[in-house]
Every structure is written in structure tokens, then in C-alpha cells.
Scaffold this motif. Sequence first.
Motif, PDB file in Angstrom:
ATOM      1  N   ASN A  71       4.220 -15.247  55.827  1.00 37.90           N
ATOM      2  CA  ASN A  71       3.938 -13.823  55.991  1.00 37.90           C
ATOM      3  C   ASN A  71       5.227 -13.013  55.890  1.00 37.90           C
ATOM      4  O   ASN A  71       5.279 -11.972  55.225  1.00 37.90           O
ATOM      5  N   ASN A  72       6.286 -13.497  56.547  1.00 40.79           N
ATOM      6  CA  ASN A  72       7.572 -12.800  56.482  1.00 40.79           C
ATOM      7  C   ASN A  72       8.134 -12.802  55.059  1.00 40.79           C
ATOM      8  O   ASN A  72       8.724 -11.802  54.626  1.00 40.79           O
ATOM      9  N   GLY A  73       7.957 -13.889  54.343  1.00 38.69           N
ATOM     10  CA  GLY A  73       8.414 -13.951  52.951  1.00 38.69           C
ATOM     11  C   GLY A  73       7.706 -12.923  52.078  1.00 38.69           C
ATOM     12  O   GLY A  73       8.327 -12.265  51.241  1.00 38.69           O
ATOM     13  N   GLN A  74       6.399 -12.779  52.273  1.00 44.69           N
ATOM     14  CA  GLN A  74       5.642 -11.779  51.509  1.00 44.69           C
ATOM     15  C   GLN A  74       6.102 -10.366  51.844  1.00 44.69           C
ATOM     16  O   GLN A  74       6.243  -9.517  50.961  1.00 44.69           O
ATOM     17  N   ARG A  75       6.352 -10.120  53.114  1.00 42.77           N
ATOM     18  CA  ARG A  75       6.834  -8.795  53.507  1.00 42.77           C
ATOM     19  C   ARG A  75       8.203  -8.510  52.902  1.00 42.77           C
ATOM     20  O   ARG A  75       8.482  -7.381  52.461  1.00 42.77           O
ATOM     21  N   LEU A  76       9.081  -9.521  52.872  1.00 42.23           N
ATOM     22  CA  LEU A  76      10.399  -9.335  52.254  1.00 42.23           C
ATOM     23  C   LEU A  76      10.270  -9.029  50.768  1.00 42.23           C
ATOM     24  O   LEU A  76      11.000  -8.186  50.230  1.00 42.23           O
ATOM     25  N   GLN A  78       7.801  -7.524  49.312  1.00 42.43           N
ATOM     26  CA  GLN A  78       7.338  -6.137  49.204  1.00 42.43           C
ATOM     27  C   GLN A  78       8.486  -5.161  49.449  1.00 42.43           C
ATOM     28  O   GLN A  78       8.634  -4.164  48.721  1.00 42.43           O
ATOM     29  N   LEU A  79       9.298  -5.454  50.458  1.00 44.05           N
ATOM     30  CA  LEU A  79      10.425  -4.564  50.749  1.00 44.05           C
ATOM     31  C   LEU A  79      11.456  -4.592  49.622  1.00 44.05           C
ATOM     32  O   LEU A  79      12.030  -3.548  49.286  1.00 44.05           O
ATOM     33  N   ASN A  80      11.695  -5.761  49.046  1.00 41.41           N
ATOM     34  CA  ASN A  80      12.622  -5.845  47.911  1.00 41.41           C
ATOM     35  C   ASN A  80      12.134  -4.996  46.744  1.00 41.41           C
ATOM     36  O   ASN A  80      12.936  -4.318  46.083  1.00 41.41           O
ATOM     37  N   ALA A  81      10.839  -5.031  46.490  1.00 37.65           N
ATOM     38  CA  ALA A  81      10.288  -4.218  45.400  1.00 37.65           C
ATOM     39  C   ALA A  81      10.477  -2.732  45.703  1.00 37.65           C
ATOM     40  O   ALA A  81      10.845  -1.947  44.806  1.00 37.65           O
ATOM     41  N   ARG A  82      10.274  -2.332  46.934  1.00 41.00           N
ATOM     42  CA  ARG A  82      10.463  -0.924  47.295  1.00 41.00           C
ATOM     43  C   ARG A  82      11.927  -0.507  47.161  1.00 41.00           C
ATOM     44  O   ARG A  82      12.244   0.570  46.659  1.00 41.00           O
ATOM     45  N   VAL A  83      12.836  -1.387  47.627  1.00 38.20           N
ATOM     46  CA  VAL A  83      14.268  -1.089  47.533  1.00 38.20           C
ATOM     47  C   VAL A  83      14.686  -0.983  46.067  1.00 38.20           C
ATOM     48  O   VAL A  83      15.461  -0.079  45.692  1.00 38.20           O
ATOM     49  N   ASP A  84      14.185  -1.895  45.232  1.00 42.65           N
ATOM     50  CA  ASP A  84      14.506  -1.839  43.797  1.00 42.65           C
ATOM     51  C   ASP A  84      14.032  -0.514  43.185  1.00 42.65           C
ATOM     52  O   ASP A  84      14.744   0.106  42.386  1.00 42.65           O
TER      53      ASP A  84
END
Length: 100
Positions: A71-76, A78-84
Amino acid sequence: MSAYVTKLAPAAVILIGALGLGGCATKGFVREQIATVSQRVDALEAKVQETDGTAKSALSEAQAASGQAQNNGQRLDQLNARVDGIEQRMQENQRKRPRN
């Protein structure tokens, strides 16, 4: 023959005595020995059940931790995509700004 019998009599008595004393174990002796072994087996069985419970608990916790890590990996991700996406917008904004 009486000399022969007197010489053979002690040997016969010793032989018969040895055979009589070397007989089977009594039921009481066998029960006593089995009781001791049975107690040890019961103690080991209790320890095995305790260890089995501990192992099952550890497996359950490990599976829960694995699910949380996924779950934490999936959230990361998603956050990486937003940061990009934010970085790309910042770079585009910097290009579009007029230089002073």
C-alpha cells in the motif's frame, strides 16, 4: 553318580536362579517407566503447540506488514507522479517567463 549329582546340583541351582530372576519386567515397573516418558511427551507437546501459536502469529503480522508495504509503495508511486507533474509545470512556467 552321587559325586556327579553333588557337583551338578550347585550349577543347576545357579542356572535356575538366574533364569528366574532375569524374567520379564513387572506391570508396575512398566507403568512407572511409561508414566515418566508420557510426562515428557506431554511437556514437549505443550511446547510445540506454543511454538506453533507463536509462528502463526508471526506469519499473520508479516502478512499484514507486507500488505501495508504494498500500500505504501502504491502511494509513493502516486506521489512521484504528482511531483513529476509539478516539476514539469514549473519548468514550463520558467521557460514562458520573460527574462528581465
